[in-house]
Scaffold this motif. Structure first.
Motif, PDB file in Angstrom:
ATOM      1  N   LEU A 248       0.839  -1.191   0.000  1.00  0.00           N
ATOM      2  CA  LEU A 248       0.000   0.000   0.000  1.00  0.00           C
ATOM      3  C   LEU A 248       0.877   1.245   0.000  1.00  0.00           C
ATOM      4  CD1 LEU A 248      -2.628  -1.137   2.651  1.00  0.00           C
ATOM      5  CD2 LEU A 248      -2.729  -1.405   0.169  1.00  0.00           C
ATOM      6  N   VAL A 249       0.498   2.207  -0.809  1.00  0.00           N
ATOM      7  CA  VAL A 249       1.279   3.432  -0.970  1.00  0.00           C
ATOM      8  C   VAL A 249       0.455   4.613  -0.477  1.00  0.00           C
ATOM      9  CG1 VAL A 249       2.309   5.006  -2.668  1.00  0.00           C
ATOM     10  CG2 VAL A 249       2.615   2.534  -2.902  1.00  0.00           C
ATOM     11  N   PRO A 250       1.048   5.498   0.337  1.00  0.00           N
ATOM     12  CA  PRO A 250       0.271   6.631   0.851  1.00  0.00           C
ATOM     13  C   PRO A 250      -0.098   7.619  -0.247  1.00  0.00           C
ATOM     14  CG  PRO A 250       2.580   6.842   1.468  1.00  0.00           C
ATOM     15  CD  PRO A 250       2.415   5.471   0.884  1.00  0.00           C
ATOM     16  N   LEU A 251      -1.306   8.120  -0.155  1.00  0.00           N
ATOM     17  CA  LEU A 251      -1.754   9.231  -0.987  1.00  0.00           C
ATOM     18  C   LEU A 251      -1.576  10.498  -0.168  1.00  0.00           C
ATOM     19  CD1 LEU A 251      -3.228  10.541  -3.411  1.00  0.00           C
ATOM     20  CD2 LEU A 251      -5.382  10.040  -2.223  1.00  0.00           C
ATOM     21  N   CYS A 252      -0.709  11.395  -0.655  1.00  0.00           N
ATOM     22  CA  CYS A 252      -0.411  12.627   0.070  1.00  0.00           C
ATOM     23  C   CYS A 252      -1.075  13.821  -0.605  1.00  0.00           C
ATOM     24  CB  CYS A 252       1.100  12.847   0.152  1.00  0.00           C
ATOM     25  SG  CYS A 252       1.971  11.510   1.014  1.00  0.00           S
ATOM     26  N   LEU A 253      -1.248  14.862   0.152  1.00  0.00           N
ATOM     27  CA  LEU A 253      -1.916  16.034  -0.382  1.00  0.00           C
ATOM     28  C   LEU A 253      -1.058  16.736  -1.431  1.00  0.00           C
ATOM     29  CD1 LEU A 253      -4.624  17.443   0.024  1.00  0.00           C
ATOM     30  CD2 LEU A 253      -3.497  18.989   1.626  1.00  0.00           C
ATOM     31  N   SER A 254       0.263  16.776  -1.212  1.00  0.00           N
ATOM     32  CA  SER A 254       1.177  17.383  -2.179  1.00  0.00           C
ATOM     33  C   SER A 254       2.492  16.622  -2.123  1.00  0.00           C
ATOM     34  CB  SER A 254       1.404  18.866  -1.861  1.00  0.00           C
ATOM     35  OG  SER A 254       2.316  19.008  -0.780  1.00  0.00           O
ATOM     36  N   PRO A 255       3.374  16.808  -3.110  1.00  0.00           N
ATOM     37  CA  PRO A 255       4.644  16.074  -3.103  1.00  0.00           C
ATOM     38  C   PRO A 255       5.716  16.688  -2.222  1.00  0.00           C
ATOM     39  CG  PRO A 255       4.331  17.197  -5.212  1.00  0.00           C
ATOM     40  CD  PRO A 255       3.163  17.532  -4.368  1.00  0.00           C
ATOM     41  N   THR A 256       5.423  17.744  -1.495  1.00  0.00           N
ATOM     42  CA  THR A 256       6.428  18.389  -0.662  1.00  0.00           C
ATOM     43  C   THR A 256       6.669  17.586   0.616  1.00  0.00           C
ATOM     44  OG1 THR A 256       4.724  19.766   0.334  1.00  0.00           O
ATOM     45  CG2 THR A 256       5.926  20.685  -1.524  1.00  0.00           C
ATOM     46  N   LEU A 257       7.853  17.709   1.162  1.00  0.00           N
ATOM     47  CA  LEU A 257       8.214  17.002   2.389  1.00  0.00           C
ATOM     48  C   LEU A 257       7.279  17.401   3.523  1.00  0.00           C
ATOM     49  CD1 LEU A 257      10.256  15.130   3.807  1.00  0.00           C
ATOM     50  CD2 LEU A 257      11.588  17.170   4.363  1.00  0.00           C
TER      51      LEU A 257
ATOM     52  N   VAL B 260       2.212   8.750  -3.648  1.00  0.00           N
ATOM     53  CA  VAL B 260       1.475   9.385  -4.733  1.00  0.00           C
ATOM     54  C   VAL B 260       0.836  10.632  -4.152  1.00  0.00           C
ATOM     55  CG1 VAL B 260      -0.468   9.171  -6.342  1.00  0.00           C
ATOM     56  CG2 VAL B 260       1.017   7.199  -5.905  1.00  0.00           C
ATOM     57  N   SER B 261       0.815  11.708  -4.915  1.00  0.00           N
ATOM     58  CA  SER B 261       0.193  12.935  -4.427  1.00  0.00           C
ATOM     59  C   SER B 261      -0.434  13.693  -5.583  1.00  0.00           C
ATOM     60  CB  SER B 261       1.230  13.823  -3.731  1.00  0.00           C
ATOM     61  OG  SER B 261       2.165  14.309  -4.677  1.00  0.00           O
ATOM     62  N   PHE B 262      -1.229  14.687  -5.234  1.00  0.00           N
ATOM     63  CA  PHE B 262      -1.702  15.616  -6.250  1.00  0.00           C
ATOM     64  C   PHE B 262      -0.521  16.398  -6.797  1.00  0.00           C
ATOM     65  CE2 PHE B 262      -5.608  15.090  -3.739  1.00  0.00           C
ATOM     66  CZ  PHE B 262      -6.552  14.931  -4.754  1.00  0.00           C
ATOM     67  N   GLN B 263      -0.565  16.734  -8.067  1.00  0.00           N
ATOM     68  CA  GLN B 263       0.458  17.603  -8.644  1.00  0.00           C
ATOM     69  C   GLN B 263       0.398  18.981  -7.977  1.00  0.00           C
ATOM     70  OE1 GLN B 263       2.878  17.382 -10.909  1.00  0.00           O
ATOM     71  NE2 GLN B 263       2.575  15.324 -11.739  1.00  0.00           N
ATOM     72  N   PRO B 264       1.529  19.707  -7.958  1.00  0.00           N
ATOM     73  CA  PRO B 264       1.569  21.005  -7.258  1.00  0.00           C
ATOM     74  C   PRO B 264       0.540  22.016  -7.746  1.00  0.00           C
ATOM     75  CG  PRO B 264       3.794  20.250  -7.726  1.00  0.00           C
ATOM     76  CD  PRO B 264       2.874  19.299  -8.438  1.00  0.00           C
ATOM     77  N   TRP B 265       0.095  21.908  -9.021  1.00  0.00           N
ATOM     78  CA  TRP B 265      -0.860  22.906  -9.506  1.00  0.00           C
ATOM     79  C   TRP B 265      -2.238  22.737  -8.880  1.00  0.00           C
ATOM     80  CZ3 TRP B 265      -5.314  21.641 -12.283  1.00  0.00           C
ATOM     81  CH2 TRP B 265      -5.370  20.354 -12.835  1.00  0.00           C
TER      82      TRP B 265
END
Length: 377
Positions: free
Chosen positions: A38-47, A107-112
């Protein structure tokens, strides 16, 4: 149909059925999908970006296809997909793993997609397209579609704020609210969802006899999309986006049980919450928090206003069962899994299940108030 087969279930068995996902640790009830990474879904790709969900391999494969399709259509991709922890070619980094400092796939939403309105719009288009094109029909296909939005929060244990209660977009982005999405699709992304459960009961005292608990128990309609024909809590339902916890209870009480608003507002009492991480038999992930309420019918009053009656077709009938019959049906596996856990919590809270009469008391008590192994996401 019973979840128990022909054997009598223990209370811990019932908890194991409902709380059956264990992140990076052995499961007491092995599941055929336990081996999936399982891979976390993050809100953004930033640390340091919060994890808002967990993704199965089959869902990640679909998101890769979505990015490829976006590229072919000269559209910006929705997803930043980082599956190789050693890949440092991108300007952003993964979240770190449990304090070890190691980089982990994410995995995250793209920064835009940097506002709740952009994320909501993107998820809406995606899920509606999946519905219409037959992607994951067992979860969000036309027959499963609920046409109800659920909120997604940056911290699943944080405040239930919402743009309707926050004066400006700038303040919304600083709040805990992240976006909202179609209810049926939440399990695809392993999103934490929220609901309300209420038990209506009385306690009968007869001279020379032990007190007896009686509980109103509904049978779910056989047409329900989930758990048809199973037993339920007196009132139960999800919390839609933009509606408060107690207001959701008031709404569900009328819709499911014909209980008048004034009665619920006067007599319903908040008594805590349960939380558990459920995996469906198809492998989809449903971490849930259920806020608990109860109405104890006062002694010496007319019971008629407290008697629940079916209204919206989701309940076939209500029965007023004593505690022995409730326990018999619990152990026969006749209750919807999370409703069984809510009733176990009621029996503990009222003192009918104790450390003296239940061998697994502490295991049960701690498991139904868990954190989904959130620190391991």
């Amino acid at each position: 149909m019973s979840v128990s087969g022909n054997r009598s279930l223990t209370l811990l068995d019932l908890v194991d059925i409902c709380d059956n996902v264990h992140i990076r640790r052995p499961s007491p009830t092995p599941h055929e999908f336990d081996a999936e990474s399982l891979v976390p879904l993050c809100l953004s790709p930033t640390l340091g970006s919060p994890a808002i969900g967990l993704l199965r391999p089959i869902l990640i494969d679909q998101l890769v296809k979505e990015n490829q399709s976006s590229a072919q259509l000269n559209k910006p991709p929705l997803w930043d997909i980082r599956l190789d922890a050693n890949d440092v070619s991108k300007p952003f980094v993964h979240r770190t793993d449990g304090g070890t400092g190691a980089l982990t796939p994410s995995v995250s939403f793209q920064p835009w997609l940097d506002t709740h309105t952009k994320r909501t719009a993107a998820i809406k288009e995606l899920c509606e397209r999946w519905r219409d094109t037959g992607v994951f029909p067992d979860v969000c296909g036309p027959k499963k579609w609920r046409s109800e939005l659920y909120p997604v929060y940056k911290d699943p244990f944080g405040p239930h704020d919402h743009p309707t209660r926050i004066p400006s977009d700038e303040e919304v982005e600083k709040s805990n609210f992240a976006f909202e999405m179609e209810r049926s699709a939440c399990a695809l992304f392993g999103i934490v969802t929220y609901g309300v459960h209420m038990s209506i009961y009385d306690v009968v005292h007869e001279e020379g006899k032990a007190e007896t608990l009686r509980l109103w128990v509904p049978t779910r309609a056989k047409t329900k999309q989930t758990w048809p024909g199973y037993l339920d809590n007196t009132v139960a339902g999800g919390i839609p986006s933009g509606m408060g916890v107690f207001e959701s209870l008031v709404k569900e009480s009328m819709e499911e049980a014909s209980l008048e608003e004034v009665l619920v507002r006067q007599h319903a009492r908040a008594v805590g919450a349960i939380s558990y991480f459920f995996r469906t038999d198809k492998g989809w992930l449903q971490p849930e928090i259920e806020y608990l309420f109860e109405i104890r019918i006062p002694d010496g009053v007319d019971h008629a206003p407290f008697v629940p009656k079916p209204l919206d077709g989701e309940v076939e009938c209500f029965e007023f069962l004593d505690q022995d019959e409730v326990m018999t049906r619990l152990k026969a596996g006749l209750f919807k899994a999370n409703c069984g856990v809510a009733i176990i919590d009621l029996l503990i809270r009222l003192g009918y299940v104790t450390a003296d009469n239940e061998t697994d008391f502490m295991k049960v008590q701690t498991r139904i108030h868990g954190r989904f192994d959130y620190e391991r996401w």
